[in-house]
Design an enzyme around this catalytic site. Sequence first.
Site, PDB file in Angstrom:
ATOM      1  N   ARG A   1       0.827  -1.208   0.000  1.00 51.65           N
ATOM      2  CA  ARG A   1       0.000   0.000   0.000  1.00 51.65           C
ATOM      3  C   ARG A   1       0.863   1.261   0.000  1.00 51.65           C
ATOM      4  O   ARG A   1       0.547   2.250  -0.662  1.00 51.65           O
ATOM      5  CB  ARG A   1      -0.933   0.029   1.225  1.00 51.65           C
TER       6      ARG A   1
ATOM      7  N   CYS B   1      -6.615  -2.851   8.410  1.00 47.27           N
ATOM      8  CA  CYS B   1      -5.397  -2.172   7.930  1.00 47.27           C
ATOM      9  C   CYS B   1      -5.808  -0.774   7.514  1.00 47.27           C
ATOM     10  O   CYS B   1      -6.577  -0.608   6.553  1.00 47.27           O
ATOM     11  CB  CYS B   1      -4.783  -2.901   6.740  1.00 47.27           C
ATOM     12  N   ASN B   2      -5.338   0.231   8.222  1.00 48.29           N
ATOM     13  CA  ASN B   2      -5.721   1.596   7.890  1.00 48.29           C
ATOM     14  C   ASN B   2      -5.290   1.981   6.479  1.00 48.29           C
ATOM     15  O   ASN B   2      -6.093   2.503   5.699  1.00 48.29           O
ATOM     16  CB  ASN B   2      -5.107   2.566   8.910  1.00 48.29           C
TER      17      ASN B   2
ATOM     18  N   LYS C   1       6.479  -4.581  13.510  1.00 46.67           N
ATOM     19  CA  LYS C   1       6.259  -5.552  12.425  1.00 46.67           C
ATOM     20  C   LYS C   1       7.301  -6.662  12.471  1.00 46.67           C
ATOM     21  O   LYS C   1       7.020  -7.803  12.115  1.00 46.67           O
ATOM     22  CB  LYS C   1       6.315  -4.860  11.052  1.00 46.67           C
TER      23      LYS C   1
ATOM     24  N   CYS D   1      -2.626   3.064  12.959  1.00 41.59           N
ATOM     25  CA  CYS D   1      -1.867   2.020  12.287  1.00 41.59           C
ATOM     26  C   CYS D   1      -2.038   0.809  13.182  1.00 41.59           C
ATOM     27  O   CYS D   1      -1.894   0.918  14.405  1.00 41.59           O
ATOM     28  CB  CYS D   1      -0.395   2.427  12.183  1.00 41.59           C
TER      29      CYS D   1
END
Lengths: 227, 227
Positions: A51, A85-86, A157, A188
């Site tokens: 993204r 998921c923003n 992450k 997030c």
Amino acid sequence: MPGWRTIGVIGGMGPAATADFLALLVAGVAAARDADHPRVLIDSNPHVPDRNAAALHGAASPGPALAAMAAGLAGQGAQVLAMPCNAAHGWAAAITAAPFVSMIDAAVAEAMALNPRAIGVLAVGATLALDLYGRSCPVPVLNGDLAMVQPAVNAIKAGDTGAAPRAALAAQAARLAAAGADVIIAACTEVPLVLGPGDVAVPLINSTAALARATLAAARLPDRVGA
Amino acid sequence: MPGWRTIGVIGGMGPAATADFLALLVAGVAAARDADHPRVLIDSNPHVPDRNAAALHGAASPGPALAAMAAGLAGQGAQVLAMPCNAAHGWAAAITAAPFVSMIDAAVAEAMALNPRAIGVLAVGATLALDLYGRSCPVPVLNGDLAMVQPAVNAIKAGDTGAAPRAALAAQAARLAAAGADVIIAACTEVPLVLGPGDVAVPLINSTAALARATLAAARLPDRVGA
């Protein structure tokens, strides 16, 4: 107990956020028996085109992959779709296979219920670049410093949910509160994996939890009179 | 990083165990980037006919529902199937749509690696009634007292993950260890939601975690030479 529509989850962005979302969905159902829970179909697909690369560098759009995942879930019976998921919400228009619960709208609604004059947003990548929160908030949005938020998100992450990313994000939240934000949105899905309400002096909205609540509300069937 | 086969999860029995399993799958992948994770398709279906009622009272078999879920997941691309519910393994023969990783076999393999003379099993319902562990273990199996284990599992299913169910399960584990079990298998997915290694004097095998490890091992593609 009310019945439920089947929930479809367009996930994997990232995988830990999807696991967190599923845990919040389960915990959000006040049920003593397994059978009182909704059916949940999940496609946790970490191979959706990036993204952030799409928003920042013009790389391949994630839209077709998201549309295909939505269609697959709807084909299996999903009646309400959600996407924890923003950043991927920049391509939410591609999701048309079933009614879609927006994470951005869910988080903004919870923030606006607190009557803020301004909202602080801890976000990265496409969420920031496409101004997803600024476009949806009816009050001014103050964004965290990407140079501080991004390394913390990268560390989470990679599996680091310890003190260092928490301190970095707490410092950003404090800066936004000092600048006038009456509420902070963890915008997030990695952020609430380390940052909790106790780390921030003003109310903290967990966008993943807001989406879980909004998804359950959308999936819940009305009680039948006399049932 | 190696590539992965797509994992399909036949879930919802119960919903919290499926959420726990997904979190363990994600945590079990040592990856810094989202894209290094496997794709995971989940059907968390809490409306599968009751396994315990089928085993104990001759009620409707869950087999056809499990077969349909497996087929749906395989149809969406799942190449390796797993089912985070011990009791449902009484109907594992119905799952033929893709290679299936047995939770019972995974937990027994981890227990047997410790060279026990006897294995203690904390299980309920169909897992006990169908003797799923006794049939798979090459050493004697000592079962916990159902009158003590069942209420603890019921409490956990209702959302109580506090001290009371933990104490009840720890007492059963201690009893089995005193009777000669060199290792205890938490053979109901609710058990490890409260009982950890620190609660038991002998090694404790978490059947959900064992399944996650075995599933990742089955899903991992070999590194290509020279890649």
